[in-house]
Design a protein around this motif. Structure first.
Motif, mmCIF file in Angstrom:
data_model
loop_
_atom_site.group_PDB
_atom_site.id
_atom_site.type_symbol
_atom_site.label_atom_id
_atom_site.label_comp_id
_atom_site.label_asym_id
_atom_site.label_seq_id
_atom_site.Cartn_x
_atom_site.Cartn_y
_atom_site.Cartn_z
ATOM 1 N N GLN A 1 38.250 39.344 25.949
ATOM 2 C CA GLN A 1 39.688 39.171 26.048
ATOM 3 C C GLN A 1 40.039 37.685 26.013
ATOM 4 N N SER A 2 41.187 37.351 25.411
ATOM 5 C CA SER A 2 41.639 35.965 25.355
ATOM 6 C C SER A 2 42.020 35.480 26.741
ATOM 7 N N PHE A 3 41.764 34.215 26.985
ATOM 8 C CA PHE A 3 42.168 33.608 28.249
ATOM 9 C C PHE A 3 43.686 33.485 28.265
ATOM 10 N N ASP A 4 44.299 33.905 29.353
ATOM 11 C CA ASP A 4 45.760 33.894 29.482
ATOM 12 C C ASP A 4 46.164 32.803 30.472
ATOM 13 N N ARG B 1 39.641 44.144 33.638
ATOM 14 C CA ARG B 1 38.984 43.600 32.446
ATOM 15 C C ARG B 1 37.676 42.896 32.809
ATOM 16 N N CYS C 1 39.491 28.470 36.366
ATOM 17 C CA CYS C 1 40.892 28.455 35.907
ATOM 18 C C CYS C 1 41.514 27.077 36.100
#
Length: 302
Positions: free
Chosen positions: A2-5, A45, A71
């Protein structure tokens, strides 16, 4: 994967700092339910719990602590990248890549670049000296932002601006038979001097091609006793009596300290210019715009 948000990451860091989903939602001006859903979706996820939840609030798990540290690092990198892009957009950072002929570097370009660099310390200057043909090839390949070449090169496919006048001069030693003629006038015609022995320069270069074409159109062939590759060598050979020489006005400073005599060629073809050349489709960054503006503002036609 999954793309980093970044938004979810920022919310996650806020929850970890405040120990409360509600207070984090209030600070970030987003609904509490939306924050809770984003964190729950992320945990699904990742396949791990990031927070321990209780009536007193939330607390990071061991996995959550590692994730929040990551993060923070990513968000700092994004912030730093944004700052860098702002600097590039404002012209405080960036680069200016120039492909220059020796004639360009013999004229006003070095002084202009010094003025440009003095007020733009964050701009990296990349200056390469090369032949005109090579400079245009480098420009075509996107390895340079601006090329400086004489106007008798094939530049039809490019965007061009006159950088400085670069008229053709004839020079001779003070005891040459042409010396009195050159002293007596600001300019002479090519036909008046072409019958004399010549010191050649840059075989097949822009100036050599220009002179050869002029000689051919008048039914002559230039008598060259010797050929050299640099204008400083040309000056020395003319001083030594090997013949007259032709050079561009951008190299006139090389006569300082000599007793050589010079005059401009009066022929129309000898009224040349040095051009700034760009690809029309290439990005016009702030450093490039600033340099083009400075160069144009300081150009004084002869």
């Amino acid at each position: 994967m999954q793309s980093f948000d970044p938004l979810t990451a920022r919310l996650l860091v806020a929850v970890a700092q405040l120990g409360s989903i509600g207070r984090a939602a209030e600070r970030e001006n987003i609904a509490t339910s939306a924050v809770s859903r984003r964190i729950s979706d992320l945990e699904v996820r990742l396949g791990v719990a990031l927070f321990d939840r209780s009536v007193q609030g939330v607390r990071l798990t061991a996995a959550g602590q590692i994730y929040v540290v990551g993060c923070r690092e990513i968000l700092r990198t994004i912030a730093d990248l944004h700052t860098q892009m702002v600097d590039y957009a404002s012209g405080a950072s960036g680069s200016l890549r120039l492909a220059c002929t020796s004639s360009a570097l013999s004229g006003r370009l070095p002084e202009l670049l010094a003025r440009y660099a003095e007020s733009r310390e964050g701009i990296r200057l990349e200056i390469q000296e090369m032949s005109a043909a090579r400079a245009l090839l480098v420009l075509d390949d996107g390895q340079a932002d601006i090329a400086f070449v004489a106007d008798n090169n094939d530049v039809e496919r490019f965007e061009t601006t006159v950088f400085e006048d670069d008229k053709v001069l004839v020079i001779c030693s003070p005891d040459h038979v042409l010396a009195d003629r050159l002293r007596s006038s600001r300019s002479v015609r090519f036909d008046e001097v072409a019958e004399h022995e010549v010191v050649g320069i840059h075989h097949s270069g822009a100036l050599d091609r220009l002179l050869s074409a002029a000689a051919a159109s008048s039914g002559r062939s230039l008598g060259k006793r010797v050929n050299v590759e640099t204008f400083s060598s040309l000056v020395r050979m003319v001083e030594a009596g090997f013949g007259i020489g032709f050079m561009r006005s951008t190299s006139l400073h090389l006569l300082a300290g000599t007793d050589l005599v010079h005059a401009k060629l009066a022929d129309h073809w000898a009224q040349r210019s040095l051009l700034m050349v760009r690809r029309p489709s290439s990005p016009l960054s702030r450093p490039i715009r600033d340099f083009l503006s400075l160069a144009s503002a300081s150009y004084l036609p002869a």
